[in-house]
Design an enzyme around this catalytic site. Structure first.
Site, PDB file in Angstrom:
ATOM      1  N   ARG A  71       6.376  18.940 -39.824  1.00 43.43           N
ATOM      2  CA  ARG A  71       7.279  18.215 -38.916  1.00 43.43           C
ATOM      3  C   ARG A  71       8.709  18.273 -39.433  1.00 43.43           C
ATOM      4  NH1 ARG A  71       4.931  15.271 -34.884  1.00 43.43           N
ATOM      5  NH2 ARG A  71       2.744  14.813 -35.193  1.00 43.43           N
TER       6      ARG A  71
ATOM      7  N   HIS B 202      11.205   5.642 -21.199  1.00 46.63           N
ATOM      8  CA  HIS B 202       9.772   5.353 -21.284  1.00 46.63           C
ATOM      9  C   HIS B 202       9.313   4.719 -19.974  1.00 46.63           C
ATOM     10  CE1 HIS B 202       5.965   4.520 -23.254  1.00 46.63           C
ATOM     11  NE2 HIS B 202       6.003   3.337 -22.679  1.00 46.63           N
TER      12      HIS B 202
ATOM     13  N   GLU C   1      13.461   5.756 -12.812  1.00 49.15           N
ATOM     14  CA  GLU C   1      13.845   6.455 -14.051  1.00 49.15           C
ATOM     15  C   GLU C   1      15.085   7.304 -13.801  1.00 49.15           C
ATOM     16  OE1 GLU C   1      10.849   8.538 -16.324  1.00 49.15           O
ATOM     17  OE2 GLU C   1       9.259   7.302 -15.496  1.00 49.15           O
TER      18      GLU C   1
HETATM   19  C1  GRF Z   1       8.734  10.401 -17.638  1.00 48.89           C
HETATM   20  O1  GRF Z   1       7.880   9.526 -16.975  1.00 48.89           O
HETATM   21  C2  GRF Z   1       9.348   9.745 -18.851  1.00 48.89           C
HETATM   22  O2  GRF Z   1       9.560   8.365 -18.682  1.00 48.89           O
HETATM   23  C3  GRF Z   1       8.293   9.975 -19.898  1.00 48.89           C
HETATM   24  O3  GRF Z   1       7.773  11.252 -19.628  1.00 48.89           O
HETATM   25  C4  GRF Z   1       7.980  11.577 -18.256  1.00 48.89           C
HETATM   26  C5  GRF Z   1       8.770  12.830 -18.224  1.00 48.89           C
HETATM   27  O4  GRF Z   1       8.963  13.317 -16.926  1.00 48.89           O
HETATM   28  N1  GRF Z   1       8.843   9.825 -21.229  1.00 48.89           N
HETATM   29  P1  GRF Z   1      10.039  14.438 -16.651  1.00 48.89           P
HETATM   30  O5  GRF Z   1       9.727  15.594 -17.574  1.00 48.89           O
HETATM   31  O6  GRF Z   1      11.385  13.852 -16.922  1.00 48.89           O
HETATM   32  O7  GRF Z   1       9.864  14.805 -15.209  1.00 48.89           O
END
Ligand code: GRF
Length: 202
Positions: free
Chosen positions: A67, A111, A176
């Protein structure tokens, strides 16, 4: 003020990445997306970024034996591109504490839950199983503990009686795409900063 140089780290679909790229095209947006890095060569988001004219890089975690080495390679790429702020957007690798500390206060994640509820994966399934009445999304600063950094912005959505995981996920994804660009705008314009385990307005 010079626009902040932002890199987005992805692993897959890249819809949040596209939302950030589109928002950053506005004339008065305080950040520009200058690089997209994927740890998976087949990530759909890579093509979407290229279609938007954003330089992309693949740093395949499978090519590294630890990592630490993988994170060091990402860090080098970020330094070369003179990145100010990193946005994790569906980036599915756990970063080392050392990397996270180096970017503390300059790295955001999105998230799909109302943190601190439902950390980890399968958040929509867990929200349904818990019979939550509301669900949502959180943008937070990244700290070593997973899904735990100081919260910059949240948006709530209702959980409806006939919801399936897919329906709920789609409702959350919509918000989001609204809050990630808004949260990045706050950070890039210098209106907020991290202070221990809090976000303070400046
Ligand atoms: C989203 O739901 C984000 O909140 C999570 O992973 C998903 C990614 O979706 N961390 P995308 O690749 O942005 O379409």
């Amino acid at each position: 003020m010079a626009r902040k140089r932002v890199a987005i780290l992805i692993s897959g679909r890249g819809s949040n990445m596209v939302a950030l790229i589109k928002a950053a095209k506005a004339k008065n947006y305080p950040a520009e997306i200058v690089l997209v890095i994927s740890n998976r060569p087949e990530a759909k988001g890579l093509e979407l970024a290229q279609a938007e004219g954003i330089p992309t890089a693949v740093i395949d975690h499978k090519a590294f034996s630890s990592r630490e080495e993988f994170d060091a390679a990402i860090d080098r790429e970020l330094k070369t591109a003179k990145i100010d702020i990193v946005c994790l957007a569906g980036f599915m690798r756990v970063l080392t504490d050392c990397f996270v500390e180096r970017w503390r206060g300059r790295m955001l994640n999105i998230h799909p839950s109302l943190l601190p509820a439902f950390k980890g994966t399968d958040t929509h399934r867990h929200a349904l199983l818990a019979k939550a009445e509301t669900h949502g999304a959180t943008v937070h600063f990244v700290v070593p503990e997973l899904d735990s950094g100081p919260i910059v912005m949240q948006a709530e959505v209702p959980v409806l009686p006939d919801d399936t995981e897919e329906k709920l996920a789609a409702r959350v994804l919509k918000v989001e795409h609204r809050i990630y660009p808004a949260a990045l705008k706050l950070l890039a314009s210098g209106k907020i900063r991290i202070d221990g385990d809090r976000v303070v307005a400046i």
